[in-house]
Design a protein around this motif. Structure first.
Motif, PDB file in Angstrom:
ATOM      1  N   ASP A 122      10.123   6.249   3.104  1.00 47.54           N
ATOM      2  CA  ASP A 122      10.615   5.499   1.690  1.00 47.54           C
ATOM      3  C   ASP A 122       9.187   5.646   1.024  1.00 47.54           C
ATOM      4  O   ASP A 122       8.717   5.218   0.854  1.00 47.54           O
ATOM      5  CB  ASP A 122      11.124   4.299   1.723  1.00 47.54           C
ATOM      6  CG  ASP A 122      13.264   4.333   2.981  1.00 47.54           C
ATOM      7  OD1 ASP A 122      13.410   5.505   2.835  1.00 47.54           O
ATOM      8  OD2 ASP A 122      12.539   3.782   3.606  1.00 47.54           O
ATOM      9  N   MET A 123       9.378   6.096  -0.302  1.00 43.41           N
ATOM     10  CA  MET A 123       8.748   5.783  -1.260  1.00 43.41           C
ATOM     11  C   MET A 123       8.582   4.649  -2.303  1.00 43.41           C
ATOM     12  O   MET A 123      10.216   4.477  -2.758  1.00 43.41           O
ATOM     13  CB  MET A 123       8.398   7.095  -1.767  1.00 43.41           C
ATOM     14  CG  MET A 123       7.742   8.295  -1.405  1.00 43.41           C
ATOM     15  SD  MET A 123       7.557  10.035  -1.975  1.00 43.41           S
ATOM     16  CE  MET A 123       8.851   9.868  -2.135  1.00 43.41           C
ATOM     17  N   SER A 124       7.815   3.678  -2.848  1.00 41.59           N
ATOM     18  CA  SER A 124       7.814   2.543  -3.972  1.00 41.59           C
ATOM     19  C   SER A 124       8.522   3.024  -4.870  1.00 41.59           C
ATOM     20  O   SER A 124       8.231   3.654  -5.247  1.00 41.59           O
ATOM     21  CB  SER A 124       7.304   1.518  -2.540  1.00 41.59           C
ATOM     22  OG  SER A 124       6.458   1.549  -1.533  1.00 41.59           O
ATOM     23  N   ASP A 125       8.724   2.148  -5.915  1.00 45.09           N
ATOM     24  CA  ASP A 125       9.062   1.875  -6.913  1.00 45.09           C
ATOM     25  C   ASP A 125       7.470   2.152  -7.521  1.00 45.09           C
ATOM     26  O   ASP A 125       6.474   1.499  -6.519  1.00 45.09           O
ATOM     27  CB  ASP A 125      10.182   0.981  -7.836  1.00 45.09           C
ATOM     28  CG  ASP A 125       9.182  -0.609  -7.302  1.00 45.09           C
ATOM     29  OD1 ASP A 125       9.173   0.168  -5.901  1.00 45.09           O
ATOM     30  OD2 ASP A 125      10.158  -1.285  -7.924  1.00 45.09           O
ATOM     31  N   PHE A 126       7.407   2.692  -8.983  1.00 40.12           N
ATOM     32  CA  PHE A 126       5.831   2.290 -10.277  1.00 40.12           C
ATOM     33  C   PHE A 126       5.998   2.451 -10.857  1.00 40.12           C
ATOM     34  O   PHE A 126       7.210   2.701 -11.763  1.00 40.12           O
ATOM     35  CB  PHE A 126       5.448   3.727  -8.991  1.00 40.12           C
ATOM     36  CG  PHE A 126       5.772   4.662  -9.416  1.00 40.12           C
ATOM     37  CD1 PHE A 126       5.256   5.166  -9.982  1.00 40.12           C
ATOM     38  CD2 PHE A 126       6.212   5.664  -8.109  1.00 40.12           C
ATOM     39  CE1 PHE A 126       5.298   6.561 -10.454  1.00 40.12           C
ATOM     40  CE2 PHE A 126       6.768   6.582  -8.673  1.00 40.12           C
ATOM     41  CZ  PHE A 126       5.815   7.720 -10.050  1.00 40.12           C
TER      42      PHE A 126
ATOM     43  N   SER B 266      12.020   3.845 -10.045  1.00 38.46           N
ATOM     44  CA  SER B 266      12.529   2.796  -9.142  1.00 38.46           C
ATOM     45  C   SER B 266      11.954   3.563  -7.339  1.00 38.46           C
ATOM     46  O   SER B 266      11.691   4.909  -7.630  1.00 38.46           O
ATOM     47  CB  SER B 266      14.284   2.484  -9.181  1.00 38.46           C
ATOM     48  OG  SER B 266      15.151   3.948  -8.779  1.00 38.46           O
ATOM     49  N   ALA B 267      12.420   3.468  -6.138  1.00 38.41           N
ATOM     50  CA  ALA B 267      12.085   3.467  -4.726  1.00 38.41           C
ATOM     51  C   ALA B 267      12.712   5.188  -4.549  1.00 38.41           C
ATOM     52  O   ALA B 267      13.648   5.081  -5.855  1.00 38.41           O
ATOM     53  CB  ALA B 267      12.417   3.092  -3.748  1.00 38.41           C
TER      54      ALA B 267
ATOM     55  N   ARG C 187      13.168   8.983  -1.982  1.00 39.77           N
ATOM     56  CA  ARG C 187      12.839   9.232  -0.168  1.00 39.77           C
ATOM     57  C   ARG C 187      12.308  10.699   0.091  1.00 39.77           C
ATOM     58  O   ARG C 187      12.146  11.305  -1.225  1.00 39.77           O
ATOM     59  CB  ARG C 187      14.102   8.991   0.391  1.00 39.77           C
ATOM     60  CG  ARG C 187      15.107  10.496  -0.213  1.00 39.77           C
ATOM     61  CD  ARG C 187      16.741  10.142   0.715  1.00 39.77           C
ATOM     62  NE  ARG C 187      17.060   9.909   2.172  1.00 39.77           N
ATOM     63  CZ  ARG C 187      17.347  10.306   3.366  1.00 39.77           C
ATOM     64  NH1 ARG C 187      18.637  10.064   2.913  1.00 39.77           N
ATOM     65  NH2 ARG C 187      17.221  10.924   4.340  1.00 39.77           N
TER      66      ARG C 187
END
Length: 543
Positions: free
Chosen positions: A470-474, A455-456, A458
């Protein structure tokens, strides 16, 4: 926007001479956003190439001897790791408005050359009891680790010396011609940051563990590890662009030499109960430790920092875990609850002038659940599924030193608030794997498809716009297909099948970006990403 990027940048430079700076700032944000859209993948807007290289050598030797009553294992390992790299740091100077201290050189370019050399020798001797069905099983061992870490950095304002030499009659700073300035303060150099560190770390430990087998179903394990480590550190830091100038960067020479040591005993306890042939419950309490260290910051000159930054303390954690393990005819499973109580956590932050530093927080906590399931769908197809939920938060506000006097005069500043999520810690991670095994002609054929999701997250604690992101989920997917027969095997693999970026860290535009007021338009911001799609072949032969 279309066409050549270099032509676009030239147009921007021309515009910077013609347009009002405030209007240009707004216009440039639009232009910069569009330019980043046309940059090819895996490129950024740095104004120089940023090559890097490293070499790693690993050697290990394991010897095992059966002594009858116990098995003695000797493990020796040695490694050396060296490398170097070049970085465009101009954006840092622009974002902190430091370029003004260099007389607003019209073509700023700040190159950082970093290098390191690390080596270590590790020796461990471990003795494990051999008795079957004994009331007491035991492990005893000794551990020794000796590591040398050398690192350095030279930073240069490229062309700065020539810029000054060409301006004998220039009034670069109000009321100071070049000739008068050099007479008063000495020779100008390009080197505006000098850093060297030589560190030796030794760790000596003895450890032991006993398991009391009260019955075939009930077991209690108690363990301890006593250690003593020593750190010898010699560090030099300087800002030598001018010999001495109270109104400029000046000389901020720091020479740190010292030796520190710590010793402690870490404890562990585990109890497990097989309440039937297929199910076990267990509980564990274990302590952990991470050594302290020193930051490198100037203590004199314009960039002087609070001397409280010089060192940071070790941090400790107590982990509590309660779990359940079991199996049926078709699958096995694991479920556990964990709670980690973290004291004096070492947290990445920055000092007042932007130097990267480590500060001790008051406390932190990580709690959650882990689940795992393994099974077979049929004779040829098996699976594994795992899920982890982790809630990792700061406990108590984070304060760090500020100014240039010790914190006993209340010279501290709040960097982050109680309850903030710790950087780089996704709340949810999920993994899945499918394995297919069959025969092809007279060979074994195994194919595995695996996936991972997080999940996302920080990027940093606090609200500093230069660092927070903020870093997105992948999700990442991999495939591996192997043919094997007798002593040989050949594999075809695809890593990151869908070429997902998988961002795990960010050097933000606020920290490495532009500052039109300083006539600088480069952008060395970047993301740390997962390995791009990689297709390969491997072969192995066992002698």
């Amino acid at each position: 926007i279309g066409g050549d990027r270099e032509e676009l940048w030239r147009d921007i430079q021309v515009a910077s001479k013609q347009l009002n700076v405030r209007k240009l700032r707004a216009d440039f944000r639009l232009v910069d956003a569009l330019v980043r859209e046309i940059l090819p993948d895996y490129e950024n807007g740095a104004i120089m190439l940023e090559p890097a290289e490293r070499e790693v050598d690993l050697t290990s030797l394991e010897l095992i001897a059966d002594l009858g009553f116990a098995t003695l294992t000797s493990t020796t390992s040695d490694y050396s790791h060296e490398g170097s790299g070049e970085n465009d740091n101009t954006g840092v100077y622009a974002s902190y408005d430091w370029l003004k201290w260099y007389g607003n050189s019209p073509r700023p370019m700040h190159r950082a050359s970093r290098f390191y050399d690390q080596s270590a020798l590790t020796q461990e001797l471990r003795l494990v009891s051999n008795a079957d069905d004994a009331f007491i099983d035991w492990i005893a061992g000794v551990y020794y680790h000796d590591a040398d870490n050398n690192s350095g950095q030279d930073s240069r304002m490229v062309g700065y010396k020539e810029f000054w030499a060409a301006g004998d009659e220039w009034d670069i700073w109000p009321g100071r011609t070049t000739e008068a300035y050099l007479t008063a303060y000495g020779q100008v150099t390009e080197n505006d940051f000098y850093y060297r560190r030589a560190e030796n770390f030794k760790d000596k430990a003895v450890y032991g563990e006993v398991t009391l087998n009260f019955s075939e179903d009930l077991h209690l394990t108690l363990g301890a590890r006593s250690f003593k480590n020593t750190i010898t550190n010699s560090t030099q830091l300087d800002i030598p662009v001018w010999n001495s100038d109270p109104d400029g960067p000046g000389t901020s020479f720091v020479d740190i030499n010292g030796t520190g040591s710590e010793k402690d005993t870490l404890l562990k306890a585990n109890i497990s109960w097989d309440f039937n042939d297929e199910t076990m419950v267990y509980g564990t309490i274990a302590e952990g430790y991470r050594r302290g260290g020193s930051n490198v910051i100037p203590l004199t000159g314009r960039y002087a920092e609070n001397p409280d930054w010089l060192t940071y303390k070790s941090d400790t954690v107590v982990n509590y875990e309660l779990g359940l393990k079991g199996q049926t005819n078709t699958f096995s499973y694991t479920a556990s609850l964990f709670y980690m109580d973290w004291k004096d956590p070492q947290l990445n932050t920055t000092a007042d002038w932007g130097f990267f530093t480590v500060a001790n927080g008051e406390a932190a906590v990580s709690q959650g659940i882990e689940l795992e399931l393994n099974g077979e769908l049929n004779e040829k197809l098996s699976y594994t599924v795992g899920y982890t939920y982790a809630d990792a938060k700061l406990k108590g506000d984070l304060y760090s030193p500020t100014g240039d006097v010790p914190s006993d005069s209340l010279a501290t500043v709040k960097k982050a608030s109680d309850g903030e999520t710790l950087p780089g810690t996704p709340k949810s991670t999920f993994n899945i794997g499918l394995a297919y095994a069959t025969e092809l002609a007279d060979m074994n054929w195994n194919t595995v498809v695996s996936g991972y999701y997080q999940s996302a997250t920080r990027n940093a604690l606090g609200d500093n716009e230069n660092f927070k992101a903020d870093m997105s989920d992948f999700q990442l997917w991999n495939v591996n297909s192997t043919l094997s027969k007798d002593k040989w095997a050949a594999s075809l693999y695809i890593k990151n099948v869908f070429n997902e970026d998988g961002i795990t860290g960010v050097v933000t535009e606020g920290y490495m970006g532009t500052n039109p007021d300083r006539s600088f338009y480069g952008n060395a911001s970047k993301n740390s990403i997962s390995q791009p799609r990689t297709v390969g072949l491997s072969a192995a032969y066992n002698f």
